[in-house]
Design a protein around this motif. Sequence first.
Motif, PDB file in Angstrom:
ATOM      1  N   THR A 344     -45.280  81.878   6.799  1.00 31.10           N
ATOM      2  CA  THR A 344     -44.673  80.677   6.225  1.00 31.10           C
ATOM      3  C   THR A 344     -45.383  80.701   4.802  1.00 31.10           C
ATOM      4  O   THR A 344     -44.766  80.303   3.874  1.00 31.10           O
ATOM      5  N   THR A 345     -46.780  81.012   4.869  1.00 31.85           N
ATOM      6  CA  THR A 345     -47.291  81.268   3.473  1.00 31.85           C
ATOM      7  C   THR A 345     -46.725  82.298   2.549  1.00 31.85           C
ATOM      8  O   THR A 345     -46.541  81.781   1.340  1.00 31.85           O
ATOM      9  N   PHE A 346     -46.263  83.384   3.107  1.00 28.07           N
ATOM     10  CA  PHE A 346     -45.453  84.231   2.179  1.00 28.07           C
ATOM     11  C   PHE A 346     -44.133  83.610   1.704  1.00 28.07           C
ATOM     12  O   PHE A 346     -43.921  83.635   0.529  1.00 28.07           O
ATOM     13  N   GLU A 347     -43.656  82.790   2.501  1.00 29.69           N
ATOM     14  CA  GLU A 347     -42.086  82.447   1.912  1.00 29.69           C
ATOM     15  C   GLU A 347     -42.536  81.367   0.891  1.00 29.69           C
ATOM     16  O   GLU A 347     -41.761  81.051  -0.227  1.00 29.69           O
ATOM     17  N   HIS A 348     -43.596  80.441   1.036  1.00 30.36           N
ATOM     18  CA  HIS A 348     -43.758  79.477   0.184  1.00 30.36           C
ATOM     19  C   HIS A 348     -44.227  79.992  -1.184  1.00 30.36           C
ATOM     20  O   HIS A 348     -44.095  79.646  -2.443  1.00 30.36           O
ATOM     21  N   LEU A 349     -44.953  81.138  -1.031  1.00 29.36           N
ATOM     22  CA  LEU A 349     -45.621  81.834  -2.198  1.00 29.36           C
ATOM     23  C   LEU A 349     -44.303  82.552  -2.937  1.00 29.36           C
ATOM     24  O   LEU A 349     -44.256  82.449  -4.322  1.00 29.36           O
ATOM     25  N   ASN A 350     -43.514  83.141  -2.215  1.00 28.75           N
ATOM     26  CA  ASN A 350     -42.264  83.750  -2.811  1.00 28.75           C
ATOM     27  C   ASN A 350     -41.553  82.510  -3.794  1.00 28.75           C
ATOM     28  O   ASN A 350     -41.023  82.750  -4.776  1.00 28.75           O
ATOM     29  N   GLU A 351     -41.501  81.460  -2.893  1.00 29.53           N
ATOM     30  CA  GLU A 351     -40.585  80.204  -3.791  1.00 29.53           C
ATOM     31  C   GLU A 351     -41.366  79.897  -4.972  1.00 29.53           C
ATOM     32  O   GLU A 351     -40.962  79.529  -5.978  1.00 29.53           O
ATOM     33  N   LEU A 352     -42.632  79.747  -5.043  1.00 31.96           N
ATOM     34  CA  LEU A 352     -43.547  79.633  -6.072  1.00 31.96           C
ATOM     35  C   LEU A 352     -43.299  80.515  -7.235  1.00 31.96           C
ATOM     36  O   LEU A 352     -43.210  80.139  -8.568  1.00 31.96           O
ATOM     37  N   ARG A 353     -43.274  81.685  -6.955  1.00 30.88           N
ATOM     38  CA  ARG A 353     -43.206  82.945  -7.897  1.00 30.88           C
ATOM     39  C   ARG A 353     -41.843  82.677  -8.567  1.00 30.88           C
ATOM     40  O   ARG A 353     -41.625  82.918  -9.907  1.00 30.88           O
ATOM     41  N   ASP A 354     -40.834  82.453  -7.682  1.00 29.28           N
ATOM     42  CA  ASP A 354     -39.550  82.372  -8.258  1.00 29.28           C
ATOM     43  C   ASP A 354     -39.372  81.216  -9.173  1.00 29.28           C
ATOM     44  O   ASP A 354     -38.464  81.049 -10.087  1.00 29.28           O
ATOM     45  N   ARG A 355     -39.975  79.973  -8.860  1.00 30.68           N
ATOM     46  CA  ARG A 355     -39.783  78.834  -9.701  1.00 30.68           C
ATOM     47  C   ARG A 355     -41.079  79.067 -11.079  1.00 30.68           C
ATOM     48  O   ARG A 355     -41.069  78.188 -11.833  1.00 30.68           O
ATOM     49  N   GLY A 356     -41.878  80.030 -11.011  1.00 33.02           N
ATOM     50  CA  GLY A 356     -42.803  80.056 -12.134  1.00 33.02           C
ATOM     51  C   GLY A 356     -43.873  79.144 -11.999  1.00 33.02           C
ATOM     52  O   GLY A 356     -44.597  78.554 -12.880  1.00 33.02           O
ATOM     53  N   ALA A 357     -43.962  78.529 -10.518  1.00 32.49           N
ATOM     54  CA  ALA A 357     -45.038  77.482 -10.373  1.00 32.49           C
ATOM     55  C   ALA A 357     -46.371  77.850  -9.889  1.00 32.49           C
ATOM     56  O   ALA A 357     -46.423  78.786  -9.241  1.00 32.49           O
ATOM     57  N   GLU A 358     -47.515  77.057  -9.843  1.00 28.82           N
ATOM     58  CA  GLU A 358     -48.671  77.231  -9.621  1.00 28.82           C
ATOM     59  C   GLU A 358     -48.942  76.693  -8.112  1.00 28.82           C
ATOM     60  O   GLU A 358     -48.347  76.093  -7.686  1.00 28.82           O
ATOM     61  N   ILE A 359     -49.922  77.488  -7.629  1.00 26.30           N
ATOM     62  CA  ILE A 359     -50.434  76.731  -6.021  1.00 26.30           C
ATOM     63  C   ILE A 359     -50.831  75.747  -6.328  1.00 26.30           C
ATOM     64  O   ILE A 359     -51.678  75.190  -7.001  1.00 26.30           O
ATOM     65  N   PRO A 360     -50.314  74.632  -5.708  1.00 22.46           N
ATOM     66  CA  PRO A 360     -50.865  73.043  -5.665  1.00 22.46           C
ATOM     67  C   PRO A 360     -52.250  72.946  -5.062  1.00 22.46           C
ATOM     68  O   PRO A 360     -52.735  73.777  -4.262  1.00 22.46           O
ATOM     69  N   GLU A 361     -52.872  72.088  -5.595  1.00 21.70           N
ATOM     70  CA  GLU A 361     -54.485  71.467  -4.995  1.00 21.70           C
ATOM     71  C   GLU A 361     -54.211  70.764  -4.000  1.00 21.70           C
ATOM     72  O   GLU A 361     -53.396  70.086  -3.552  1.00 21.70           O
ATOM     73  N   PRO A 362     -55.176  70.933  -3.116  1.00 17.79           N
ATOM     74  CA  PRO A 362     -55.095  70.217  -1.678  1.00 17.79           C
ATOM     75  C   PRO A 362     -55.095  68.645  -2.050  1.00 17.79           C
ATOM     76  O   PRO A 362     -55.580  68.167  -2.958  1.00 17.79           O
ATOM     77  N   GLY A 363     -54.260  67.827  -1.340  1.00 17.42           N
ATOM     78  CA  GLY A 363     -54.023  66.715  -1.636  1.00 17.42           C
ATOM     79  C   GLY A 363     -53.321  66.056  -2.561  1.00 17.42           C
ATOM     80  O   GLY A 363     -52.969  64.782  -2.683  1.00 17.42           O
ATOM     81  N   SER A 364     -52.639  66.781  -3.198  1.00 22.83           N
ATOM     82  CA  SER A 364     -51.783  66.574  -4.485  1.00 22.83           C
ATOM     83  C   SER A 364     -50.447  66.507  -3.968  1.00 22.83           C
ATOM     84  O   SER A 364     -50.015  66.832  -2.745  1.00 22.83           O
ATOM     85  N   GLU A 365     -49.702  65.570  -4.762  1.00 22.43           N
ATOM     86  CA  GLU A 365     -48.075  65.449  -4.439  1.00 22.43           C
ATOM     87  C   GLU A 365     -47.493  66.650  -4.335  1.00 22.43           C
ATOM     88  O   GLU A 365     -46.527  66.987  -3.534  1.00 22.43           O
ATOM     89  N   GLU A 366     -47.671  67.699  -5.256  1.00 22.31           N
ATOM     90  CA  GLU A 366     -46.975  68.982  -5.280  1.00 22.31           C
ATOM     91  C   GLU A 366     -47.085  69.646  -3.934  1.00 22.31           C
ATOM     92  O   GLU A 366     -46.258  70.346  -3.249  1.00 22.31           O
TER      93      GLU A 366
END
Length: 408
Positions: A344-366
Amino acid sequence: MGAFDAQSDWSGFVKAAIQHTIPLNMHWDLTWRCDHKCVHCYLTDRRKDELSLDESIDVLDQLVAAGTLSILFSGGDPFLRPDAIEIMREARLRHFDVRINTHGNFIDEELADQLAEIGVARVSLSVYSENPEHHDAVTLIPGSHAKTIAAAKRLVKRDLKVNFKTPVMVQNRTSYQTVRALAAEIGATWELDAHIVPDDQSDFGLCSIGVHDSERVLAMMHQVAERKDNIPHWTEIPDASTTARTCAAGTAMGYIAPDGILYPCLNWRDPVGDLRETSFRELWRDSQAIEKQREITRASYEDDCGGCSFQGKCHYCPGISHAENGDAGKRSAYVCERTHLTMTTFEHLNELRDRGAEIPEPGSEEATALLSKSTFASRQWAARRTGAARPSDALRPRLVQIEEPPVL
């Protein structure tokens, strides 16, 4: 002769050690005594008839003869033994690569000088947060954070390599990631662990102090943050051979308890034998216990795990399987969960990479938005844990599962 590739050459070296059962690395707990009361500690019985200094030196000589290169001294806290530094010095005189796990509260100027003098390779310190209150909430010892950080600075000042180890749990769920910057500021490396293991009496209730699975996924994302853009899709990860061993436990590595009982590894509490009664060579080469342990390969789990998309990628752990089932070759629901969370972690990281987004901080809306999304791995885990995929996979009541997600 071609150029030396350190990573591939070392990998081949370890594979050869596994094949020929050469114990390159030993984890040795000098004591299980500890003055901290860490909420996640897996040790339930700290009273052991510890090997004496002379007995320890004899074991060191036996490890030299066996081909051991590296020893990790740990505990408890090893420095609750007054002779711990002497054992470490004797190990260095025999040219072992010596590494240490400690909370660091006993490392004053004098001990720091001694560690530098004998030349230990690395000292790993448990640091749970940059926030002293969050750290001390784990150790249950006021002021422990300040002492650990002071120890780190003393060691770095003496050019010793220091590593911060940070398991993630409820007490530091919002601040574990701050240890990265703290380590960089001091000059240490950082190691994050999203998983809590069961205690040494196979009680998985200890795992309930961990965080919810979505938070564990986020922690694993932060764990690989430096290489997040190079994480492959899970379908691109090659399957391991069914004939391969699951790990180096009992072949290229082993674990010695304070009383001299030899085990395949720290998590695999199926004793090989007693070093006070039998030589290391005899136990490592000839014991029936270790021969049986070495029969475990990835193929041991084929019947239990058939039909799982991640069977060839699973992080099988015979030790946790033994703790959970009494059989190292049986499927562990805890390990199954851990593998699905990793995918699941890999799948989320792939999505973030495709969107050019950063890993969100704990507790954030992101973080809430990202972790609420369904993945292939999370759907498969839901089916397996409820028995929808295979009825035999349904989790048994005796396994205490991670608590429901908090409101972020």
